[in-house]
Design an enzyme around this catalytic site. Structure first.
Site, mmCIF file in Angstrom:
data_model
loop_
_atom_site.group_PDB
_atom_site.id
_atom_site.type_symbol
_atom_site.label_atom_id
_atom_site.label_comp_id
_atom_site.label_asym_id
_atom_site.label_seq_id
_atom_site.Cartn_x
_atom_site.Cartn_y
_atom_site.Cartn_z
ATOM 1 N N SER A 144 4.005 143.683 -41.043
ATOM 2 C CA SER A 144 4.338 143.255 -42.389
ATOM 3 C C SER A 144 5.727 143.742 -42.801
ATOM 4 C CB SER A 144 3.239 143.731 -43.336
ATOM 5 O OG SER A 144 3.281 142.982 -44.520
ATOM 6 N N ASP A 302 8.818 138.678 -47.098
ATOM 7 C CA ASP A 302 8.849 139.736 -46.089
ATOM 8 C C ASP A 302 8.679 139.111 -44.696
ATOM 9 O OD1 ASP A 302 6.113 139.304 -45.841
ATOM 10 O OD2 ASP A 302 5.568 141.417 -45.943
ATOM 11 N N ASP A 304 6.477 138.735 -42.329
ATOM 12 C CA ASP A 304 5.349 137.858 -41.988
ATOM 13 C C ASP A 304 4.992 136.935 -43.159
ATOM 14 O OD1 ASP A 304 4.281 140.076 -43.416
ATOM 15 O OD2 ASP A 304 2.290 139.670 -42.621
ATOM 16 N N ASP A 306 3.783 137.140 -46.105
ATOM 17 C CA ASP A 306 2.624 137.187 -47.003
ATOM 18 C C ASP A 306 3.059 137.674 -48.387
ATOM 19 O OD1 ASP A 306 3.024 139.795 -46.077
ATOM 20 O OD2 ASP A 306 0.902 140.236 -45.802
#
Ligand code: G6P
Length: 574
Positions: A144, A302, A304, A306
């Site tokens: 993340s 960010d 990834d 999410d």
């Protein structure tokens, strides 16, 4: 086995490659480092497995990835799933595609049919893919928003949500049973493809996912009217670039400026120390570009994709204002409920799903639209997803929107993890809607404060590394549990909710009673005048976290109160 024995086992194993062994030889005289790398296995925390990359059982590397995967495969076999299948994705981190392939080949060797993305994809698209392809599980290789040294392994169940208790514990028990590399299966990539076990996916899933996002648009005509909204966007070197630019262009936003330096995929994140929309440095380049092109909205996702973060233009003061996750979450929550109720598209028994640390403003917004604010949930989007699953089983409520303070929202049921792409798209729609009324999103925020009160929140953290650090964090929380306080600075304490003990204590009388609270090692203090704080250990980083909130009589008053509360809470733990 203790740390030293595990270290020796790795060094002596013919299954460990030479580069890894050399890394271990280099630390042979460093007892503390050996202890830290081998004293435990990486644990499933808030966001699955997450750790620094390197050699050791307490590190992310191909061996720990394979062992975790073998544990999952054993779990699938144990619970008797016939013809199991899995979707696997990865982001731009160093080693992410390698770990994804290792995960795939281990699952294939265990007879699991795998759908592996051909290139990096956002976390919410993996969550969507699990549902779309009717897989039993999903795995996403990403850490993340953590710094570049980290990698991670998020595990999803068949509804597209990250696994929660007790299933995570059952899976980790299987993972912990794998002490020996010989217990881990793997196979050759070509053989896996020939056997029909390894299947590569890509464009067809992108199209279906973006198709779902289109369905969330409430006012396409507002976007057409304000298609010249100047949007500055940065994917912070990660997966957001393609889906975000695609969906914005398909919707008719014509003036999107991407931060070029951060559009380059790179696991070293050369332009930021930490690719986290919660930190100011993530916006440095976007702000520069926005000032150059006259951006009205600055959005960053960010790695990834999410989470997202946002700055908005304040036309009255000619400056850019930072929006916290609570702020843009509240704006969207209000926008979605208002639009849906005005157009008669609010379902029966509507619910906004969030967590215990969300801004109290969201609760007030829900009241206005006669909507249930489902907020007695633990931190972590997987706990929001659990509520979505419960609603589907009981029919008790209908999910409308989900949000967390930590910069993550999910505007529909097509996925079960936070989705920065869908959220960003709706924020742009809301910005277009208000632009057509001569307002910016900052103007709307000010209106919300005027209507509901000046809520302001923040999170403070303290970092304590390693085994000792983890113990220190536990003891800090236990000390507060054992020695409750009656006053925090100028605020008197009203109630104390202890999520570990499952109790609610009236501070004035000292009387405790059992309360229905999800179990976790955290303590919530409800203070006078609408202030509060909560303390808990992070589940993804070696940190203790303090969540703080106040309600002021103006923006300035709220800021002052919050600063004071922060100082007083910190003092309690130093
Ligand atoms: O606070 P931590 O346990 O470190 O988790 C950090 C974050 O991880 C995920 O993104 C969760 O969805 C968030 O709710 C959480 O805040």
């Amino acid at each position: 086995m203790d740390a030293k024995q595990r270290y020796e086992m790795w060094l002596g194993s013919d299954q460990v490659d030479d580069v890894t062994k050399q890394e271990l030889v280099n630390i042979k005289d460093n007892e503390a480092e050996i202890e830290d790398r081998f004293y435990t296995n990486l644990e499933f925390g808030t966001g699955g497995l997450r750790g620094v990359m390197g050699a050791g059982t307490n590190r992310m590397n191909i061996y720990t990835v394979r062992m975790a995967t073998q544990g999952i495969a054993n779990y699938l076999a144990k619970i008797g799933i016939s013809e199991p299948s899995a979707a696997i994705a990865f982001d731009n981190r160093n080693n992410a595609s390698l770990y994804a392939l290792e995960t795939a080949l281990c699952l294939c060797a265990n007879g699991v049919k795998v759908y592996l993305f051909d290139a990096l994809r956002p976390t919410p698209e993996l969550s969507f893919a699990v549902r779309h392809l009717h897989c039993n599980i999903g795995v996403n290789i990403t850490a993340s928003h953590n710094p570049k040294e980290y990698n991670g392994y998020k595990v999803y169940w068949d509804d597209g949500a990250q696994i929660v208790s007790p299933q995570d514990k059952e899976i980790i028990a299987e993972v912990n049973n794998i002490e020996d590399f010989s217990m881990v299966k793997t196979m050759d990539k070509d053989a896996a493809i020939d056997a029909g076990l390894l299947n590569v996916i890509g464009q067809e899933i992108d199209d279906a996912y973006i198709g779902e996002l289109h369905k969330l648009v409430m006012n396409p005509e507002e976007i057409q009217k304000a298609g010249d909204l100047k949007i500055v966007y940065s994917p912070l070197h990660g997966t957001g670039l393609k889906p975000v630019t695609r969906v914005l262009s398909e919707l008719g936003f014509k003036d999107v400026h991407v931060v070029e330096e951060q559009a380059v995929q790179d696991g070293n994140f050369p332009t930021v120390k930490s690719p986290n929309p919660e930190g100011a440095e993530a916006y440095a380049l976007s702000l520069e570009l926005a000032k150059k092109v006259g951006g009205e909205l600055i959005l960053v996702t960010d790695p990834d994709a999410d989470r997202l973060g946002m700055y908005g233009y304040d036309s009255k003061n000619n400056e850019y204002k930072e929006f916290t996750g609570n702020m843009f979450g509240a704006i969207l929550c209000d926008y979605v409920l208002m639009q849906r109720s005005q157009s008669g598209r609010l379902p029966e028994n509507p619910a906004i799903v969030t967590t215990v640390v969300i801004t109290n403003m969201v609760k007030e917004i829900c009241k206005k639209y006669d909507t249930f604010c489902d907020c007695n949930n633990l931190i972590g989007f997987k706990n929001i997803a659990s509520r979505m699953r419960a609603y589907e089983q009981t029919g008790e409520h209908n999910y409308v929107f989900g949000l967390e303070d930590t910069f993550g929202c999910l505007p529909g049921t097509y996925a079960r993890d936070k989705d920065s792409v869908g959220t960003l798209m709706l924020l742009c729609e809301a910005a277009a809607y208000y632009k057509n009324r001569g307002m910016t999103l900052w103007d709307r925020m000010v209106e919300l404060w005027q209507e509901y009160g000046y809520y302001k929140e923040k999170v403070q953290t303290m970092k304590f590394d390693g085994r000792e650090g983890a113990a220190k964090i536990q003891s800090m929380i236990q000390t507060l549990r054992d020695n409750p306080v009656q006053k925090v600075g100028a605020y008197s304490v009203e109630k104390i909710y202890d999520y570990k003990l499952g109790t609610e204590t009236d501070a004035a009388t000292g009387k405790s009673e059992a309360a229905v609270l999800p179990k976790s090692n955290m303590i919530y203090y409800q203070l006078a005048d609408g202030a509060w704080f909560l303390v808990r250990p992070s589940g993804t980083e070696p940190k203790i976290k303090f969540y703080l909130g106040v309600k002021g009589s103006s923006q300035e008053d709220a800021a002052e109160q919050l600063d004071e509360l922060a100082v007083n809470v910190k003092a309690m733990f130093s």
